[in-house]
Write an enzyme that holds these catalytic residues in place. Structure first.
Site, mmCIF file in Angstrom:
data_model
loop_
_atom_site.group_PDB
_atom_site.id
_atom_site.type_symbol
_atom_site.label_atom_id
_atom_site.label_comp_id
_atom_site.label_asym_id
_atom_site.label_seq_id
_atom_site.Cartn_x
_atom_site.Cartn_y
_atom_site.Cartn_z
ATOM 1 N N GLY A 12 2.969 18.634 19.202
ATOM 2 C CA GLY A 12 2.344 19.203 20.405
ATOM 3 C C GLY A 12 2.753 18.433 21.643
ATOM 4 O O GLY A 12 2.020 18.386 22.640
ATOM 5 N N ASP A 62 8.670 24.403 14.175
ATOM 6 C CA ASP A 62 7.417 25.136 13.979
ATOM 7 C C ASP A 62 6.732 24.532 12.756
ATOM 8 O O ASP A 62 7.193 24.709 11.623
ATOM 9 C CB ASP A 62 7.721 26.630 13.762
ATOM 10 C CG ASP A 62 6.450 27.450 13.603
ATOM 11 O OD1 ASP A 62 5.375 26.857 13.332
ATOM 12 O OD2 ASP A 62 6.518 28.678 13.740
ATOM 13 N N TYR A 154 -10.848 28.471 14.732
ATOM 14 C CA TYR A 154 -10.622 27.172 15.388
ATOM 15 C C TYR A 154 -11.666 26.147 14.936
ATOM 16 O O TYR A 154 -11.325 25.026 14.546
ATOM 17 C CB TYR A 154 -10.664 27.362 16.904
ATOM 18 C CG TYR A 154 -10.344 26.099 17.684
ATOM 19 C CD1 TYR A 154 -9.024 25.677 17.820
ATOM 20 C CD2 TYR A 154 -11.345 25.336 18.281
ATOM 21 C CE1 TYR A 154 -8.710 24.524 18.527
ATOM 22 C CE2 TYR A 154 -11.044 24.185 18.988
ATOM 23 C CZ TYR A 154 -9.724 23.777 19.124
ATOM 24 O OH TYR A 154 -9.420 22.631 19.825
ATOM 25 N N ALA A 156 -13.517 26.156 12.250
ATOM 26 C CA ALA A 156 -13.329 25.833 10.824
ATOM 27 C C ALA A 156 -12.147 24.880 10.652
ATOM 28 O O ALA A 156 -12.211 23.918 9.875
ATOM 29 C CB ALA A 156 -13.108 27.116 10.028
ATOM 30 N N LYS A 158 -10.903 22.708 12.765
ATOM 31 C CA LYS A 158 -11.173 21.365 13.297
ATOM 32 C C LYS A 158 -12.209 20.629 12.433
ATOM 33 O O LYS A 158 -12.147 19.404 12.295
ATOM 34 C CB LYS A 158 -11.629 21.455 14.756
ATOM 35 C CG LYS A 158 -10.525 21.956 15.705
ATOM 36 C CD LYS A 158 -9.316 21.041 15.693
ATOM 37 C CE LYS A 158 -8.243 21.477 16.691
ATOM 38 N NZ LYS A 158 -7.091 20.568 16.726
#
Ligand SMILES: NC(=O)c1ccc[n+]([C@@H]2O[C@H](COP(=O)([O-])OP(=O)(O)OC[C@H]3O[C@@H](n4cnc5c(N)ncnc54)[C@H](OP(=O)(O)O)[C@@H]3O)[C@@H](O)[C@H]2O)c1
Length: 251
Positions: A12, A62, A154, A156, A158
């Site tokens: 990222g 990816d 999201y 779940a 995290k």
């Protein structure tokens, strides 16, 4: 903090939190592998972080493909490098009501935010075992502990990152590998652009944050630097909120 003999991989790293962490590590002497999908943005990020190009290497990848992750580690191996630090910051947060969330969106979110984190940790483990130690820093979210409408996949994912962080910390402590997570609140990045640009939601975030502002990417990067350096050697399995106090308050 001095990271001059350290090798780090940050996912990222093309923008937002990952880019800020990569820059902080590089500014403090580390050699940093930068990973994200879009090659053009990633190469611009590499230029911004280290215009000399001597302490960064951009590898577009990816991370939703396990084959890609294996290729990524082969390229690092080809440099005869053993990683000391892994920062898992890549993430996506598509919004849709649970009842309307397409199953492919659920899978993609879980795969990017959690499945890839597991695979990256697993691959980095071999380097860190060779080095007799290492630091893994997973960027979770306060939403790993709380519900938020429209973000079921999201939240779940995290929550899974937080559980995985504690599990790996327990399992890999014997190898001197520290595994910790940072749980950011609302940070000024592309991911929160929708909130920032909506005057009502923007004010709601500020009102619910005791310190009265969105976080800056540097707020998260400073915590990551601490977790990457020797000052945090006795900390593992921790989840550090960087949220202006939001998770400490009920109203
Ligand atoms: N911003 C916040 O308020 C906040 C709060 C809590 C937690 N977080 C977490 O912090 C992390 C960073 O968020 P951010 O706000 O900096 O987000 P961002 O600005 O949207 O950046 C996301 C990064 O992840 C990369 N990425 C996404 N999917 C990828 C994939 N399949 N393979 C490789 N790279 C991928 C993106 O690059 P490409 O698109 O080019 O691949 C980009 O570099 C995320 O895990 C997020 O969940 C953010």
């Amino acid at each position: 903090m001095e990271f001059s003999s350290k090798f780090a991989l940050v996912t990222g790293a093309s923008r937002g939190i990952g880019k800020a962490i990569a820059k902080a590590l590089c500014d403090n002497g580390a050699f940093v592998y930068l990973v994200s999908r879009d090659a053009k943005t990633l190469s611009q990020s590499a230029m911004d972080i280290d215009p000399t190009g001597k302490r960064v290497k951009a590898i577009p990848c990816d991370i939703t493909s396990n084959t890609n992750i294996k290729e990524l580690f082969k390229r690092i191996e080809a440099d005869e490098v053993y990683l000391d630090i892994l920062v898992n910051a890549a993430g996506i947060a598509p919004a849709s009501c649970a009842e309307d969330t397409p199953y492919d969106e659920w899978k993609d979110t879980l795969n990017t935010n959690l499945g890839a984190v597991f695979s990256l940790c697993q691959n980095a483990f071999l380097s860190m075992k060779h080095n007799c130690g290492g630091k893994i820093i997973n960027i979770a979210s306060i939403l790993g502990n709380y519900g938020a409408s429209g973000l079921s996949a999201y939240c779940a994912s995290k929550g899974g990152v937080i559980a995985l962080t504690k599990q790996l910390a327990t399992e890999w402590a014997r190898y001197n590998i520290n595994v910790n997570a940072i749980a950011p609140g609302y940070i000024l990045t592309d991911m929160t652009k929708g909130l920032q640009n909506d005057p009502i939601l923007n004010q709601k975030v500020i009102n619910r944050t005791p310190l009265g502002r969105f976080g800056k990417v540097e707020d998260v990067a400073n915590t990551a630097l601490f977790l990457a350096c020797n000052s945090s050697d006795f900390i593992t399995g921790a989840v550090i909120p960087v949220d202006g106090g939001m998770s400490a308050t009920l109203v």
